[in-house]
Scaffold this active site. Structure first.
Site, PDB file in Angstrom:
ATOM      1  N   CYS A  51      34.223 -28.118  27.395  1.00  0.00           N
ATOM      2  CA  CYS A  51      34.768 -28.862  26.257  1.00  0.00           C
ATOM      3  C   CYS A  51      34.857 -27.941  25.043  1.00  0.00           C
ATOM      4  O   CYS A  51      33.929 -27.195  24.751  1.00  0.00           O
ATOM      5  CB  CYS A  51      33.822 -30.037  25.983  1.00  0.00           C
ATOM      6  SG  CYS A  51      34.116 -30.910  24.460  1.00  0.00           S
ATOM      7  N   CYS A  52      36.000 -28.009  24.336  1.00  0.00           N
ATOM      8  CA  CYS A  52      36.160 -27.294  23.071  1.00  0.00           C
ATOM      9  C   CYS A  52      36.659 -28.314  22.037  1.00  0.00           C
ATOM     10  O   CYS A  52      36.422 -29.506  22.187  1.00  0.00           O
ATOM     11  CB  CYS A  52      37.106 -26.108  23.228  1.00  0.00           C
ATOM     12  SG  CYS A  52      38.789 -26.582  23.669  1.00  0.00           S
ATOM     13  N   TYR A  53      37.342 -27.871  21.010  1.00  0.00           N
ATOM     14  CA  TYR A  53      37.836 -28.796  19.983  1.00  0.00           C
ATOM     15  C   TYR A  53      39.003 -29.642  20.476  1.00  0.00           C
ATOM     16  O   TYR A  53      38.984 -30.859  20.383  1.00  0.00           O
ATOM     17  CB  TYR A  53      38.278 -28.036  18.726  1.00  0.00           C
ATOM     18  CG  TYR A  53      37.145 -27.400  17.987  1.00  0.00           C
ATOM     19  CD1 TYR A  53      36.348 -28.142  17.114  1.00  0.00           C
ATOM     20  CD2 TYR A  53      36.854 -26.059  18.165  1.00  0.00           C
ATOM     21  CE1 TYR A  53      35.294 -27.553  16.435  1.00  0.00           C
ATOM     22  CE2 TYR A  53      35.802 -25.466  17.487  1.00  0.00           C
ATOM     23  CZ  TYR A  53      35.023 -26.221  16.629  1.00  0.00           C
ATOM     24  OH  TYR A  53      33.979 -25.635  15.973  1.00  0.00           O
ATOM     25  N   PHE A  56      36.966 -32.255  22.504  1.00  0.00           N
ATOM     26  CA  PHE A  56      36.028 -33.215  21.931  1.00  0.00           C
ATOM     27  C   PHE A  56      36.704 -34.155  20.943  1.00  0.00           C
ATOM     28  O   PHE A  56      36.318 -35.308  20.816  1.00  0.00           O
ATOM     29  CB  PHE A  56      34.842 -32.497  21.265  1.00  0.00           C
ATOM     30  CG  PHE A  56      33.841 -33.473  20.727  1.00  0.00           C
ATOM     31  CD1 PHE A  56      33.034 -34.197  21.591  1.00  0.00           C
ATOM     32  CD2 PHE A  56      33.734 -33.710  19.371  1.00  0.00           C
ATOM     33  CE1 PHE A  56      32.131 -35.140  21.106  1.00  0.00           C
ATOM     34  CE2 PHE A  56      32.843 -34.632  18.875  1.00  0.00           C
ATOM     35  CZ  PHE A  56      32.025 -35.356  19.739  1.00  0.00           C
ATOM     36  N   GLY A  86      40.987 -28.745  23.569  1.00  0.00           N
ATOM     37  CA  GLY A  86      41.370 -28.533  24.957  1.00  0.00           C
ATOM     38  C   GLY A  86      42.142 -27.261  25.221  1.00  0.00           C
ATOM     39  O   GLY A  86      42.734 -27.106  26.284  1.00  0.00           O
TER      40      GLY A  86
END
Length: 105
Positions: A63-65, A92, A67
């Protein structure tokens, strides 16, 4: 080895039905502010420990900010021998809007 992209609904189902590890690659401040339940904030400092303590056959959601960065990180984990690696579509930001009850502040 490669990874798969996974949408919010698929990720939620995977979490409900399996033991899953979540690697959140956002910065520590953002992670501490709010993150997916049971996620681990993975960065350059704790990456070796994460690799050592995470079984290669356990499904792994990255998971990042939004995708985007998670795709490169997911590919990295796949290259380390993880057999089921997923990059969270929308990151996220999308997760916290879709399932706020599965977030930790």
């Amino acid at each position: 080895m490669s990874f798969e992209c996974i949408n919010i609904a698929e990720a939620k189902t995977l979490l409900e039905e399996n033991e899953v590890r979540i690697a959140d690659i956002r910065d520590a401040m953002s992670f501490n502010e709010n993150h997916m339940k049971d996620a681990v904030n993975v960065n350059n400092e704790n990456l070796p420990e994460f690799l050592q303590n995470t079984p290669r056959d356990t499904p792994l959601i990255v998971c990042c900010y939004h995708g985007n960065s998670s795709k490169q990180a997911a590919q990295f984990f796949a290259e380390q021998g993880y057999t089921r690696v997923f990059s969270l579509d929308g990151g996220f930001e999308m997760w916290k809007m879709a399932v706020p009850e599965l977030c930790v502040r």
